[in-house]
Design an enzyme around this catalytic site. Sequence first.
Site, mmCIF file in Angstrom:
data_model
loop_
_atom_site.group_PDB
_atom_site.id
_atom_site.type_symbol
_atom_site.label_atom_id
_atom_site.label_comp_id
_atom_site.label_asym_id
_atom_site.label_seq_id
_atom_site.Cartn_x
_atom_site.Cartn_y
_atom_site.Cartn_z
ATOM 1 N N ASP A 59 0.909 -1.182 0.007
ATOM 2 C CA ASP A 59 -0.162 0.039 0.034
ATOM 3 C C ASP A 59 0.842 1.369 0.059
ATOM 4 O O ASP A 59 2.110 1.132 0.325
ATOM 5 C CB ASP A 59 -1.024 0.021 1.190
ATOM 6 C CG ASP A 59 -2.069 0.763 1.038
ATOM 7 O OD1 ASP A 59 -2.277 1.757 -0.029
ATOM 8 O OD2 ASP A 59 -2.870 1.114 2.086
ATOM 9 N N ASP B 202 -2.879 -2.729 -2.824
ATOM 10 C CA ASP B 202 -4.008 -1.671 -2.395
ATOM 11 C C ASP B 202 -3.637 -0.376 -2.985
ATOM 12 O O ASP B 202 -2.317 -0.218 -3.361
ATOM 13 C CB ASP B 202 -4.224 -1.747 -1.039
ATOM 14 C CG ASP B 202 -5.519 -1.238 -0.454
ATOM 15 O OD1 ASP B 202 -6.235 -0.798 -1.503
ATOM 16 O OD2 ASP B 202 -5.961 -1.533 0.435
ATOM 17 N N HIS C 72 -0.734 -0.770 5.089
ATOM 18 C CA HIS C 72 -1.243 0.325 5.142
ATOM 19 C C HIS C 72 -1.031 1.013 6.376
ATOM 20 O O HIS C 72 -0.486 2.122 6.507
ATOM 21 C CB HIS C 72 -2.936 0.568 5.307
ATOM 22 C CG HIS C 72 -3.575 1.621 5.586
ATOM 23 N ND1 HIS C 72 -3.855 3.038 4.773
ATOM 24 C CD2 HIS C 72 -4.272 1.951 6.433
ATOM 25 C CE1 HIS C 72 -4.140 3.730 5.456
ATOM 26 N NE2 HIS C 72 -4.723 3.410 6.728
#
Length: 409
Positions: A183, A252, A384
């Site tokens: 991410d 992501d 993340h």
Amino acid sequence: ISGRLQDPEKILIQGGKTYPCDPRKASFDNITRERFCITSADIQFYNVVCTMKDQNLATDFIDAMNKVAPGCGVQMGRGNIVTINSDRAEDYIKAIRAMESDSLKIIVALVPNNKKDRYDAIKKHCCIDQPIPSQVIVTKTLMKKQRVLSVVTKVALQMNAKLGGELWSVHIPMKKVMYVGIDTYHDSGSQRSVGGFVASMNDLCTRYYSKTTWQPSKQELISQLEVCMTDALKQYHAANETYPDRVFIFRDGVGDGQLLAVKEQELRDIKTALSRLPKTPELIFVVVTKRIQQRFFLKQGSRLMNPGPGTIIDTRVARDELFDFFLVPQSVGQGTVTPTHYNVLEFSTTLKPDHLQKIAYKLCHIYFNWTGTIRVPAMCQYAHKLAFLVGQSLHRDPSPRLANLLYYL
């Protein structure tokens, strides 16, 4: 359109036992009432740093910790209170610096409010200058007497996870697989974006290796993926004495417009890293998108309802030229549930699409901060969290000594 509902998962807990997941809500909150942690980290003793006036609160915290931790299967040693004169960041850091010791595993800092600069300073010190996992707690969360035990339970689990303890898992029949989450986070303070890279190191997906990379501002694509992948494969080999047979990559934070660029750059870098192994593993590369417009409803008689957790939609709505599908991983209390879109850019494997869909749903169950399913596979959420911590608070690469711990939870 037609969809399929996957069977509810069974959560693996201590001693090879399983715990049922509530099929309606896709959660397993009551798991904390069992001795469930698969393994406990070795927390011989930990220090609680607080101001003079929060000393009683710190004592209550340690008492509550001794009460709840053994019930969850976490071996928690004794807590030690270190008081400081004021709540300035410098005082916390001075106290932490004076604690150098081998048996000290984790530091708990009780802070009076969530001031960003103090939090950043503590995290920077504990992730870079003096690498040790740290837990920062705002005192307000410990003041409600009726909620304190449930708060401390969550803190105990988080501390165990940060130190390499294994909380729970799900049954994935495939062995020798590495799952990677990637991410990016756009750093507010500087002209750079940070990429988080997290790779699983065992079959249960309870141990991870993490690394961060930097890109010029607002650039989504990660340029140093080859290095990250090579390092992760080395770590995997060190832990398992073999390389993985399959590598799943969940990417992501990429918009639809960049799929081609991801395919041309990131996918190429990863393939280069994999091609150096004695035997090239099978590769599955998936772009995961949370922010989408599509919504699905389940028709029951004349009523429309949210589809249940584990619903897969891969006909008619999905695009023809690529292989993609929608997965509804969670249930919501009110409103409409948002599905997650999985876009498969590389599928050089003997598996069937059905296997990938099952695995994607299983991986939504093993994010250690939440006793239920989350919207993306757990390694995406870890990536993340890592990118967010580094971009928001650290602004530099964390110490490599922490790379095998989930210190960014």
